[in-house]
Design a protein around this motif. Structure first.
Motif, PDB file in Angstrom:
ATOM      1  N   ARG A  61      61.735-120.669  76.176  1.00  0.00           N
ATOM      2  CA  ARG A  61      62.905-120.064  75.623  1.00  0.00           C
ATOM      3  C   ARG A  61      63.975-119.863  76.784  1.00  0.00           C
ATOM      4  NH1 ARG A  61      59.968-115.127  72.438  1.00  0.00           N
ATOM      5  NH2 ARG A  61      59.588-114.398  74.489  1.00  0.00           N
ATOM      6  N   TRP A  84      57.027-112.648  81.248  1.00  0.00           N
ATOM      7  CA  TRP A  84      56.775-112.826  80.040  1.00  0.00           C
ATOM      8  C   TRP A  84      55.103-112.496  79.785  1.00  0.00           C
ATOM      9  CZ3 TRP A  84      53.535-116.807  77.895  1.00  0.00           C
ATOM     10  CH2 TRP A  84      53.075-116.394  76.554  1.00  0.00           C
ATOM     11  N   ARG A  88      53.401-109.511  77.830  1.00  0.00           N
ATOM     12  CA  ARG A  88      52.571-109.783  76.727  1.00  0.00           C
ATOM     13  C   ARG A  88      51.150-109.242  77.102  1.00  0.00           C
ATOM     14  NH1 ARG A  88      53.186-112.742  71.706  1.00  0.00           N
ATOM     15  NH2 ARG A  88      51.299-112.493  70.644  1.00  0.00           N
ATOM     16  N   PHE A  95      49.293-103.312  70.004  1.00  0.00           N
ATOM     17  CA  PHE A  95      49.903-103.610  68.522  1.00  0.00           C
ATOM     18  C   PHE A  95      48.800-104.287  67.675  1.00  0.00           C
ATOM     19  CE2 PHE A  95      53.734-102.861  70.912  1.00  0.00           C
ATOM     20  CZ  PHE A  95      54.397-102.226  70.210  1.00  0.00           C
ATOM     21  N   SER A 250      61.807-104.776  66.709  1.00  0.00           N
ATOM     22  CA  SER A 250      61.161-104.110  65.641  1.00  0.00           C
ATOM     23  C   SER A 250      62.041-103.511  64.820  1.00  0.00           C
ATOM     24  CB  SER A 250      60.019-103.089  66.084  1.00  0.00           C
ATOM     25  OG  SER A 250      60.711-102.330  67.037  1.00  0.00           O
ATOM     26  N   MET A 316      64.638-119.703  65.953  1.00  0.00           N
ATOM     27  CA  MET A 316      63.948-119.648  67.450  1.00  0.00           C
ATOM     28  C   MET A 316      64.205-120.840  68.267  1.00  0.00           C
ATOM     29  SD  MET A 316      60.150-118.985  65.769  1.00  0.00           S
ATOM     30  CE  MET A 316      60.349-118.327  64.017  1.00  0.00           C
ATOM     31  N   ARG A 318      64.806-123.545  71.434  1.00  0.00           N
ATOM     32  CA  ARG A 318      63.903-123.954  72.388  1.00  0.00           C
ATOM     33  C   ARG A 318      64.556-124.827  73.235  1.00  0.00           C
ATOM     34  NH1 ARG A 318      61.605-119.624  70.924  1.00  0.00           N
ATOM     35  NH2 ARG A 318      59.029-119.495  70.618  1.00  0.00           N
ATOM     36  N   PRO A 377      57.269-116.877  59.229  1.00  0.00           N
ATOM     37  CA  PRO A 377      58.247-115.786  59.384  1.00  0.00           C
ATOM     38  C   PRO A 377      58.011-115.059  60.543  1.00  0.00           C
ATOM     39  CG  PRO A 377      56.739-115.142  57.888  1.00  0.00           C
ATOM     40  CD  PRO A 377      56.606-116.752  58.037  1.00  0.00           C
ATOM     41  N   HIS A 383      53.939-117.181  71.465  1.00  0.00           N
ATOM     42  CA  HIS A 383      54.989-116.176  71.535  1.00  0.00           C
ATOM     43  C   HIS A 383      55.045-115.507  69.871  1.00  0.00           C
ATOM     44  CE1 HIS A 383      56.925-116.764  74.989  1.00  0.00           C
ATOM     45  NE2 HIS A 383      56.941-117.999  74.708  1.00  0.00           N
ATOM     46  N   CYS A 385      54.651-113.253  66.904  1.00  0.00           N
ATOM     47  CA  CYS A 385      55.265-111.705  66.911  1.00  0.00           C
ATOM     48  C   CYS A 385      54.040-110.981  67.091  1.00  0.00           C
ATOM     49  CB  CYS A 385      55.746-111.584  65.704  1.00  0.00           C
ATOM     50  SG  CYS A 385      56.457-109.961  65.397  1.00  0.00           S
ATOM     51  N   GLY A 387      54.117-107.852  66.385  1.00  0.00           N
ATOM     52  CA  GLY A 387      54.548-106.816  65.429  1.00  0.00           C
ATOM     53  C   GLY A 387      54.214-106.809  63.829  1.00  0.00           C
TER      54      GLY A 387
HETATM   55  C1  HEM Z   1      59.962-108.569  59.670  1.00  0.00           C
HETATM   56  C2  HEM Z   1      59.531-108.174  60.780  1.00  0.00           C
HETATM   57  C3  HEM Z   1      59.616-109.058  61.915  1.00  0.00           C
HETATM   58  C4  HEM Z   1      59.741-110.254  61.950  1.00  0.00           C
HETATM   59  C5  HEM Z   1      60.299-111.333  60.802  1.00  0.00           C
HETATM   60  C6  HEM Z   1      59.675-110.652  63.437  1.00  0.00           C
HETATM   61  C7  HEM Z   1      59.907-111.993  63.659  1.00  0.00           C
HETATM   62  C8  HEM Z   1      59.600-112.566  64.801  1.00  0.00           C
HETATM   63  C9  HEM Z   1      59.573-113.863  65.222  1.00  0.00           C
HETATM   64  C10 HEM Z   1      59.698-115.087  64.508  1.00  0.00           C
HETATM   65  C11 HEM Z   1      58.978-113.967  66.534  1.00  0.00           C
HETATM   66  C12 HEM Z   1      58.948-115.167  67.399  1.00  0.00           C
HETATM   67  C13 HEM Z   1      60.099-115.299  68.091  1.00  0.00           C
HETATM   68  C14 HEM Z   1      59.893-116.623  69.156  1.00  0.00           C
HETATM   69  O1  HEM Z   1      59.031-117.648  68.886  1.00  0.00           O
HETATM   70  O2  HEM Z   1      60.932-116.967  69.831  1.00  0.00           O
HETATM   71  C15 HEM Z   1      58.774-112.622  66.672  1.00  0.00           C
HETATM   72  C16 HEM Z   1      58.393-112.336  68.278  1.00  0.00           C
HETATM   73  C17 HEM Z   1      58.192-110.789  68.647  1.00  0.00           C
HETATM   74  N1  HEM Z   1      58.107-109.917  67.922  1.00  0.00           N
HETATM   75 FE1  HEM Z   1      58.628-109.738  65.938  1.00  0.00          FE
HETATM   76  N2  HEM Z   1      58.938-109.783  64.081  1.00  0.00           N
HETATM   77  C18 HEM Z   1      59.302-108.619  63.196  1.00  0.00           C
HETATM   78  C19 HEM Z   1      58.748-107.234  63.379  1.00  0.00           C
HETATM   79  C20 HEM Z   1      58.407-107.054  64.701  1.00  0.00           C
HETATM   80  C21 HEM Z   1      57.754-105.671  65.043  1.00  0.00           C
HETATM   81  C22 HEM Z   1      57.790-104.560  64.064  1.00  0.00           C
HETATM   82  C23 HEM Z   1      57.802-105.614  66.516  1.00  0.00           C
HETATM   83  C24 HEM Z   1      57.200-104.554  67.348  1.00  0.00           C
HETATM   84  C25 HEM Z   1      56.443-104.548  67.959  1.00  0.00           C
HETATM   85  C26 HEM Z   1      57.959-106.911  66.827  1.00  0.00           C
HETATM   86  C27 HEM Z   1      57.822-107.167  68.302  1.00  0.00           C
HETATM   87  C28 HEM Z   1      58.067-108.803  68.414  1.00  0.00           C
HETATM   88  C29 HEM Z   1      57.898-109.032  70.028  1.00  0.00           C
HETATM   89  C30 HEM Z   1      57.512-108.290  71.128  1.00  0.00           C
HETATM   90  C31 HEM Z   1      57.986-110.441  70.065  1.00  0.00           C
HETATM   91  C32 HEM Z   1      57.964-111.548  71.245  1.00  0.00           C
HETATM   92  C33 HEM Z   1      56.520-111.895  71.379  1.00  0.00           C
HETATM   93  C34 HEM Z   1      56.263-112.857  72.588  1.00  0.00           C
HETATM   94  O3  HEM Z   1      57.268-113.725  72.829  1.00  0.00           O
HETATM   95  O4  HEM Z   1      55.313-113.145  73.091  1.00  0.00           O
HETATM   96  N3  HEM Z   1      58.416-107.884  65.854  1.00  0.00           N
HETATM   97  N4  HEM Z   1      58.910-111.676  66.022  1.00  0.00           N
END
Ligand code: HEM
Length: 443
Positions: A61, A84, A88, A95, A250, A316, A318, A377, A383, A385, A387
């Motif tokens: 990223r 990261w 992580r 979570f 989030s 997303m 890259r 989604p 990476h 999510c 959450g």
């Molecule tokens: C509808 C709700 C949500 C959607 C659609 C969503 C979507 C995503 C997506 C697509 C990614 C991947 C990003 C990437 O690959 O570059 C991501 C990563 C992440 N999301 Fe969510 N998310 C949601 C809710 C949440 C919630 C509630 C949290 C709370 C903890 C959260 C925390 C994270 C974190 C910390 C990452 C980064 C993970 C990493 O790179 O290791 N997300 N999310």
């Protein structure tokens, strides 16, 4: 795709233009000519899998899209590399389904309290901007998950607007990504002031949590315990960066996702009727609590289908580090790859009637076989999510809580245009009027 054919539609409606280009190419790689910037649009599930999972280390990223995230959230879980990885490792266990379940009752109570306040809107018959109201509600929930009872009401109220300003004030830097850091740009000052407010609220809480982490299940205490052996100011910074990242990742995603729901229900009365029935049977007139969640199965299918059509994490980006082949298309080092669930989740090659809203696709007894990366989604690979469990607990508590009290009427133009911010929200305002359910708590 040549510049003259892409620029105007991309400016008008970028999200649907990208989806249309991928559809024309039947999911093969498309190169966009945007003058000096020539990213590849990658939509085939095999290619998405390769970039996000199989060869993820070659696709970090990095690049212009991620710079603003780093300016706001520092070297956190939203970056790449050892920073990261360490975030992580600490955050993922916080979570899991089990850990999140331990937050459920507290969250249900916060939601019930907030929705009781919405009864005033119903009494006044007011049209409310549902995205704004949901953002306020979700922000309160997230602040509680992050800080427990360690944050004062006044500080919590300062955090949300400061974050909103910080997250939107760097648009000019996104539009002119090659402007050097020292060169003043519009929005810079607002950004700096907003970050000062965020730090002014968060850093003292981090210091206090480090002095006395306690055994609470809020995230700030857990982070303080996990980084107890690390050096003072550096650890403080890391905890602050991860808190800001989680708040951003989030809050907005959840509020924006749930904004799309109401026009969908309004336009599909048969889905709405089935959902009302489920909520009536499972929740009845009482407050929603965690014990209701496993029985809200139709609601879960509705969410899954909503996230297929309107995934808030719509892009997303890259960067390819080394030369690479995607299908038979050679990718040069340094290229930007655009990966979007919105685009892939609407490809005719992988979805029957892709533009139709049909929650039955996700019915428990009709699990369709499909490519793992035809639907992502929440991303995929390392990476993925963290959450998801939180979303699938928080969102049903909110929506079932609303439907146990109200029947939302919707006022919004059609079709709604997806607006590509940090999360994909409708460009148009979606207004809702809450009508009390006969005999319900909201009546
Ligand atoms: C509808 C709700 C949500 C959607 C659609 C969503 C979507 C995503 C997506 C697509 C990614 C991947 C990003 C990437 O690959 O570059 C991501 C990563 C992440 N999301 Fe969510 N998310 C949601 C809710 C949440 C919630 C509630 C949290 C709370 C903890 C959260 C925390 C994270 C974190 C910390 C990452 C980064 C993970 C990493 O790179 O290791 N997300 N999310």
């Amino acid at each position: 795709m040549p510049l003259r054919r892409t620029v105007r539609p991309l400016l008008r409606d970028p999200v649907n233009t990208l989806a249309g280009l991928a559809r024309q190419a039947r999911g093969e790689v498309v190169r966009l000519n945007l003058g000096p910037f020539r990213p590849y649009l990658v939509s085939h599930p095999d290619h998405v899998q390769h970039v996000l999972r199989g060869d993820w280390e070659n696709h970090p990223r990095e690049g212009v899209f991620w710079k603003p995230v780093e300016r706001l959230a520092g070297r956190s879980i939203l970056t790449e590399g050892p920073d990261w990885e360490s975030s992580r490792r600490i955050l993922q266990p916080l979570f899991t389904a089990r850990y999140v379940a331990s937050l459920a009752q507290d969250m249900a109570e916060t939601i019930d309290k907030e929705l009781t306040a919405w009864e005033a809107y119903a009494r006044e018959g007011r049209w409310i901007d549902i995205c704004e109201e949901l953002a306020r509600l979700v922000s309160r929930i997230v602040i509680r998950v992050l800080f427990g009872d360690k944050i004062s009401v006044a500080d919590a109220e300062r955090l949300a607007p400061a974050y909103a300003i910080a997250a939107t004030s760097f648009t000019s830097r996104l539009l002119v990504p090659f402007a050097p850091e020292w060169f003043p740009m519009p929005g810079d000052r607002a950004f700096r002031r907003a970050v000062e407010v965020i730090d002014d609220v968060v850093l003292p809480l981090v210091r206090q949590a480090r002095r006395d982490p306690g055994d609470g299940n809020d995230i700030i205490s857990a982070l303080a315990r996990a980084r107890a052996d690390e050096d003072g100011p550096a650890a403080e910074r890391r905890i602050r960066d991860d808190l800001v990242s989680i708040y951003g990742a989030s809050g907005e995603t959840t509020a924006v996702a749930l904004t799309w729901l109401w026009p969908l229900l309004h336009d599909h009365p048969e889905v709405a009727a089935r959902l009302y029935e489920e909520v009536e049977i499972v929740v009845g007139r009482g407050p929603v609590d965690a014990s209701c969640l496993p029985r809200l199965t139709y609601l879960k299918s509705v969410f899954q289908e909503m996230l297929r059509l309107y995934p808030p994490g719509w892009m997303m980006p890259r960067m390819a580090l080394r030369a690479n082949l995607l299908g038979d298309v050679p990718i040069e080092p340094g290229s930007t790859l655009l990966i979007s669930p919105y685009v892939t989740q609407r490809l005719e090659e992988f979805w029957d009637r892709p533009d139709e809203f049909d929650p039955e696709r996700f019915a428990v007894d009709r699990r369709e076989r499909r490519h793992r990366y035809a639907y992502f989604p929440f991303g995929g690979g390392p990476h993925l999510c963290i959450g998801q469990h939180l979303f699938y607990m928080e969102a049903p508590l909110i929506v079932a809580g609303i439907l146990a009290r109200f029947r939302p009427q919707v006022r919004a133009p059609r079709p709604l245009t997806p607006f590509p911010g940090a999360s994909m929200r409708p460009r148009e305002t979606v207004e809702v009027r809450l009508e009390p359910v006969a005999g319900g708590a909201g009546a």
